[in-house]
Scaffold this motif. Structure first.
Motif, PDB file in Angstrom:
ATOM      1  N   ALA A   1     -47.997 -97.770 -51.403  1.00 39.79           N
ATOM      2  CA  ALA A   1     -49.409 -97.794 -51.833  1.00 39.79           C
ATOM      3  C   ALA A   1     -50.365 -97.356 -50.717  1.00 39.79           C
ATOM      4  O   ALA A   1     -51.526 -97.059 -50.989  1.00 39.79           O
ATOM      5  N   ASP A   2     -49.867 -97.298 -49.483  1.00 40.56           N
ATOM      6  CA  ASP A   2     -50.738 -96.902 -48.363  1.00 40.56           C
ATOM      7  C   ASP A   2     -50.877 -95.391 -48.244  1.00 40.56           C
ATOM      8  O   ASP A   2     -51.679 -94.912 -47.440  1.00 40.56           O
ATOM      9  N   ILE A   3     -50.050 -94.655 -48.963  1.00 41.82           N
ATOM     10  CA  ILE A   3     -50.118 -93.192 -48.831  1.00 41.82           C
ATOM     11  C   ILE A   3     -50.457 -92.536 -50.165  1.00 41.82           C
ATOM     12  O   ILE A   3     -50.316 -93.136 -51.234  1.00 41.82           O
ATOM     13  N   PHE A   4     -50.904 -91.285 -50.067  1.00 41.41           N
ATOM     14  CA  PHE A   4     -51.344 -90.511 -51.231  1.00 41.41           C
ATOM     15  C   PHE A   4     -50.484 -89.248 -51.276  1.00 41.41           C
ATOM     16  O   PHE A   4     -50.466 -88.459 -50.331  1.00 41.41           O
ATOM     17  N   VAL A   5     -49.745 -89.076 -52.380  1.00 38.03           N
ATOM     18  CA  VAL A   5     -48.828 -87.927 -52.492  1.00 38.03           C
ATOM     19  C   VAL A   5     -49.279 -87.011 -53.630  1.00 38.03           C
ATOM     20  O   VAL A   5     -49.531 -87.471 -54.750  1.00 38.03           O
ATOM     21  N   THR A   6     -49.376 -85.729 -53.313  1.00 39.16           N
ATOM     22  CA  THR A   6     -49.729 -84.710 -54.313  1.00 39.16           C
ATOM     23  C   THR A   6     -48.541 -83.784 -54.518  1.00 39.16           C
ATOM     24  O   THR A   6     -47.879 -83.397 -53.554  1.00 39.16           O
ATOM     25  N   SER A   7     -48.284 -83.407 -55.777  1.00 34.68           N
ATOM     26  CA  SER A   7     -47.363 -82.307 -56.039  1.00 34.68           C
ATOM     27  C   SER A   7     -47.926 -81.438 -57.166  1.00 34.68           C
ATOM     28  O   SER A   7     -49.010 -81.732 -57.687  1.00 34.68           O
ATOM     29  N   LYS A   8     -47.214 -80.367 -57.490  1.00 33.71           N
ATOM     30  CA  LYS A   8     -47.798 -79.370 -58.408  1.00 33.71           C
ATOM     31  C   LYS A   8     -46.740 -78.777 -59.336  1.00 33.71           C
ATOM     32  O   LYS A   8     -45.590 -78.580 -58.927  1.00 33.71           O
ATOM     33  N   LEU A   9     -47.210 -78.442 -60.533  1.00 32.74           N
ATOM     34  CA  LEU A   9     -46.376 -77.774 -61.542  1.00 32.74           C
ATOM     35  C   LEU A   9     -46.287 -76.290 -61.197  1.00 32.74           C
ATOM     36  O   LEU A   9     -47.320 -75.610 -61.118  1.00 32.74           O
ATOM     37  N   GLY A  10     -45.079 -75.784 -61.023  1.00 29.41           N
ATOM     38  CA  GLY A  10     -44.908 -74.383 -60.630  1.00 29.41           C
ATOM     39  C   GLY A  10     -45.215 -73.415 -61.766  1.00 29.41           C
ATOM     40  O   GLY A  10     -45.107 -73.772 -62.942  1.00 29.41           O
ATOM     41  N   PRO A  11     -45.582 -72.175 -61.429  1.00 26.84           N
ATOM     42  CA  PRO A  11     -45.939 -71.187 -62.458  1.00 26.84           C
ATOM     43  C   PRO A  11     -44.796 -70.825 -63.409  1.00 26.84           C
ATOM     44  O   PRO A  11     -45.043 -70.405 -64.527  1.00 26.84           O
ATOM     45  N   ARG A  12     -43.553 -71.033 -62.985  1.00 29.60           N
ATOM     46  CA  ARG A  12     -42.461 -70.719 -63.922  1.00 29.60           C
ATOM     47  C   ARG A  12     -42.290 -71.821 -64.971  1.00 29.60           C
ATOM     48  O   ARG A  12     -41.594 -71.640 -65.970  1.00 29.60           O
ATOM     49  N   ASP A  13     -42.911 -72.982 -64.728  1.00 25.93           N
ATOM     50  CA  ASP A  13     -42.755 -74.121 -65.652  1.00 25.93           C
ATOM     51  C   ASP A  13     -43.978 -74.341 -66.540  1.00 25.93           C
ATOM     52  O   ASP A  13     -44.065 -75.362 -67.233  1.00 25.93           O
ATOM     53  N   GLN A  14     -44.927 -73.418 -66.515  1.00 25.14           N
ATOM     54  CA  GLN A  14     -46.113 -73.552 -67.378  1.00 25.14           C
ATOM     55  C   GLN A  14     -45.696 -73.529 -68.846  1.00 25.14           C
ATOM     56  O   GLN A  14     -44.789 -72.785 -69.231  1.00 25.14           O
ATOM     57  N   GLY A  15     -46.382 -74.299 -69.690  1.00 26.19           N
ATOM     58  CA  GLY A  15     -46.158 -74.241 -71.136  1.00 26.19           C
ATOM     59  C   GLY A  15     -45.050 -75.172 -71.591  1.00 26.19           C
ATOM     60  O   GLY A  15     -45.021 -76.349 -71.190  1.00 26.19           O
ATOM     61  N   PRO A  16     -44.106 -74.669 -72.407  1.00 26.09           N
ATOM     62  CA  PRO A  16     -43.094 -75.546 -73.010  1.00 26.09           C
ATOM     63  C   PRO A  16     -42.233 -76.305 -71.988  1.00 26.09           C
ATOM     64  O   PRO A  16     -41.747 -77.390 -72.265  1.00 26.09           O
ATOM     65  N   MET A  17     -42.066 -75.716 -70.793  1.00 27.02           N
ATOM     66  CA  MET A  17     -41.210 -76.337 -69.768  1.00 27.02           C
ATOM     67  C   MET A  17     -41.931 -77.462 -69.017  1.00 27.02           C
ATOM     68  O   MET A  17     -41.315 -78.173 -68.216  1.00 27.02           O
ATOM     69  N   ALA A  18     -43.238 -77.598 -69.218  1.00 26.04           N
ATOM     70  CA  ALA A  18     -44.033 -78.490 -68.360  1.00 26.04           C
ATOM     71  C   ALA A  18     -43.567 -79.949 -68.361  1.00 26.04           C
ATOM     72  O   ALA A  18     -43.433 -80.535 -67.276  1.00 26.04           O
ATOM     73  N   PRO A  19     -43.285 -80.564 -69.539  1.00 24.81           N
ATOM     74  CA  PRO A  19     -42.899 -81.983 -69.475  1.00 24.81           C
ATOM     75  C   PRO A  19     -41.649 -82.217 -68.618  1.00 24.81           C
ATOM     76  O   PRO A  19     -41.621 -83.139 -67.793  1.00 24.81           O
ATOM     77  N   ALA A  20     -40.631 -81.352 -68.774  1.00 26.75           N
ATOM     78  CA  ALA A  20     -39.402 -81.526 -67.987  1.00 26.75           C
ATOM     79  C   ALA A  20     -39.689 -81.311 -66.503  1.00 26.75           C
ATOM     80  O   ALA A  20     -39.145 -82.019 -65.640  1.00 26.75           O
ATOM     81  N   ALA A  21     -40.566 -80.356 -66.189  1.00 23.04           N
ATOM     82  CA  ALA A  21     -40.882 -80.078 -64.780  1.00 23.04           C
ATOM     83  C   ALA A  21     -41.668 -81.232 -64.147  1.00 23.04           C
ATOM     84  O   ALA A  21     -41.476 -81.548 -62.966  1.00 23.04           O
ATOM     85  N   CYS A  22     -42.552 -81.852 -64.926  1.00 25.88           N
ATOM     86  CA  CYS A  22     -43.303 -83.016 -64.413  1.00 25.88           C
ATOM     87  C   CYS A  22     -42.323 -84.129 -64.039  1.00 25.88           C
ATOM     88  O   CYS A  22     -42.416 -84.731 -62.960  1.00 25.88           O
ATOM     89  N   GLN A  23     -41.375 -84.389 -64.928  1.00 28.37           N
ATOM     90  CA  GLN A  23     -40.379 -85.442 -64.663  1.00 28.37           C
ATOM     91  C   GLN A  23     -39.520 -85.059 -63.461  1.00 28.37           C
ATOM     92  O   GLN A  23     -39.185 -85.903 -62.631  1.00 28.37           O
ATOM     93  N   GLN A  24     -39.214 -83.754 -63.349  1.00 27.27           N
ATOM     94  CA  GLN A  24     -38.383 -83.311 -62.234  1.00 27.27           C
ATOM     95  C   GLN A  24     -39.068 -83.552 -60.883  1.00 27.27           C
ATOM     96  O   GLN A  24     -38.429 -83.949 -59.910  1.00 27.27           O
ATOM     97  N   SER A  25     -40.390 -83.329 -60.818  1.00 29.80           N
ATOM     98  CA  SER A  25     -41.090 -83.607 -59.557  1.00 29.80           C
ATOM     99  C   SER A  25     -41.002 -85.085 -59.192  1.00 29.80           C
ATOM    100  O   SER A  25     -40.774 -85.437 -58.027  1.00 29.80           O
ATOM    101  N   LEU A  26     -41.176 -85.954 -60.194  1.00 32.12           N
ATOM    102  CA  LEU A  26     -41.048 -87.402 -59.930  1.00 32.12           C
ATOM    103  C   LEU A  26     -39.641 -87.725 -59.423  1.00 32.12           C
ATOM    104  O   LEU A  26     -39.475 -88.458 -58.442  1.00 32.12           O
ATOM    105  N   ASP A  27     -38.632 -87.146 -60.086  1.00 30.44           N
ATOM    106  CA  ASP A  27     -37.236 -87.426 -59.716  1.00 30.44           C
ATOM    107  C   ASP A  27     -36.935 -86.881 -58.327  1.00 30.44           C
ATOM    108  O   ASP A  27     -36.274 -87.537 -57.519  1.00 30.44           O
ATOM    109  N   GLN A  28     -37.390 -85.639 -58.066  1.00 26.30           N
ATOM    110  CA  GLN A  28     -37.063 -85.029 -56.758  1.00 26.30           C
ATOM    111  C   GLN A  28     -37.730 -85.791 -55.624  1.00 26.30           C
ATOM    112  O   GLN A  28     -37.136 -85.996 -54.567  1.00 26.30           O
ATOM    113  N   LEU A  29     -38.961 -86.209 -55.831  1.00 25.96           N
ATOM    114  CA  LEU A  29     -39.643 -86.983 -54.796  1.00 25.96           C
ATOM    115  C   LEU A  29     -39.078 -88.406 -54.719  1.00 25.96           C
ATOM    116  O   LEU A  29     -39.247 -89.085 -53.703  1.00 25.96           O
TER     117      LEU A  29
END
Ligand code: A2P
Length: 288
Positions: free
Chosen positions: A75-103
């Motif tokens: 809770a003491d830190i602030f983490v930002t990540s981003k949805l990549g351009p290849r994952d725009q549109g239909p792929m976005a929900p899976a890519a959002c979850q992937q960022s959470l999982d990878q981090l």
């Protein structure tokens, strides 16, 4: 720098530290551990990554291993990540979850659509706009589940930002764009101020090009600071968060020392006067 005063209030009610470590081009667990360790020791509490940087796994691991060493909690830190351009549109929900999982995080403090375009589409293709809308709906859904505490966009122009503002359920909390004295983004800043979107800077050093600008060198000499510190201070003195990126521990420390000096109004104006619309990064203007 970990002082809460050195932060901005987002439209979500959360605070975001004014200085974050940019991690583009930071690769390999060993180097990432060294750089994140130096940043935490220097007081950085904000870390900015992205799916396209291909370092989410290592950044997540470094933070998990190093936070206890520095007596810090998630809770003491602030983490930002981003949805990549290849994952725009239909792929976005899976890519959002992937960022959470990878981090390896339960939640991400801020998640951005990295750029208005979709990889593989021509810039004029109207599908770019349809994909952006679909991506934004995915970000809103992760936000509603508490997985993304704040959501926003990056590399959007006035037109792209107005489009999302007109159709969203949750307005963007942050717009992250290229910003330095040669690209002062007057119109975008005014729109952000009017609509309660936090304007955040990347490439504050103009990808290094501004480090040899004679006018910036003169200001630095006059106040006894480094050119990088002057460029970063120019932004934070206007309340604009910055994301200096460096793979070098001593430059990471240098870039974090921004709150023990002030630029005179004359120096601020001199730097702002360098504006010439020069970009060193991607130009999103023509993306439909
Ligand atoms: P390095 O990783 O070797 O420190 P920008 O943020 O405008 O894109 O600029 C980033 C570039 O500037 C990187 O190549 C980084 O190289 C370099 N850089 C970062 N901080 C400093 C600094 N304090 N002095 C000089 N160069 C720097």
């Amino acid at each position: 720098m970990s002082d809460p005063q050195h932060s901005v209030l987002l439209n979500t009610g959360s605070r975001m530290p004014l200085v974050g470590l940019g991690t583009y081009e930071l690769r390999g667990l060993e180097d990432i551990m060294l750089t994140v360790d130096a940043a935490l020791a220097a007081g950085y509490r904000h870390f900015d990554t992205a799916a396209v940087y291909s370092n989410e796994v290592e950044i997540g691991q470094a933070l998990r291993e190093l936070l206890p060493k520095h007596g810090l909690l998630r809770a003491d830190i602030f983490v930002t990540s981003k949805l990549g351009p290849r994952d725009q549109g239909p792929m976005a929900p899976a890519a959002c979850q992937q960022s959470l999982d990878q981090l390896g995080l339960e939640y991400i403090d801020l998640f951005l659509v990295h750029e208005p375009g979709t990889e593989g589409l021509r810039v004029e293709d109207p599908q770019n706009s349809a994909n952006r809308a679909q991506s934004w709906t995915a970000l809103e859904e992760f936000h509603s589940r508490g997985k993304f505490r704040a959501i926003g966009v990056s590399n959007y122009t006035v037109r792209h930002l107005e489009e999302v503002l007109a159709s969203c359920k949750v307005p963007p909390a942050v717009l992250q764009v290229e910003f330095h004295p040669r690209l002062v983004q007057t119109e975008l800043r005014a729109l952000c101020a009017q609509r309660g979107v936090c304007f955040e800077a990347f490439s504050s050093l103009g990808s290094g090009a501004l480090l040899s600008d004679p006018a910036v060198l003169e200001v630095a000499k006059g106040c006894g600071r480094t050119v990088a510190q002057v460029l970063l201070r120019w932004a934070v003195q206007q309340g604009i968060p910055v994301l200096p990126k460096s793979c070098n521990a001593s430059r990471v420390r240098e870039n974090g020392q921004l709150f023990d000096f002030e630029l005179s109004q004359e120096d601020m104006d001199k730097l702002t006067g360098l504006d010439c619309g020069q970009r060193y990064d991607l130009d999103p203007t023509s993306v439909a």
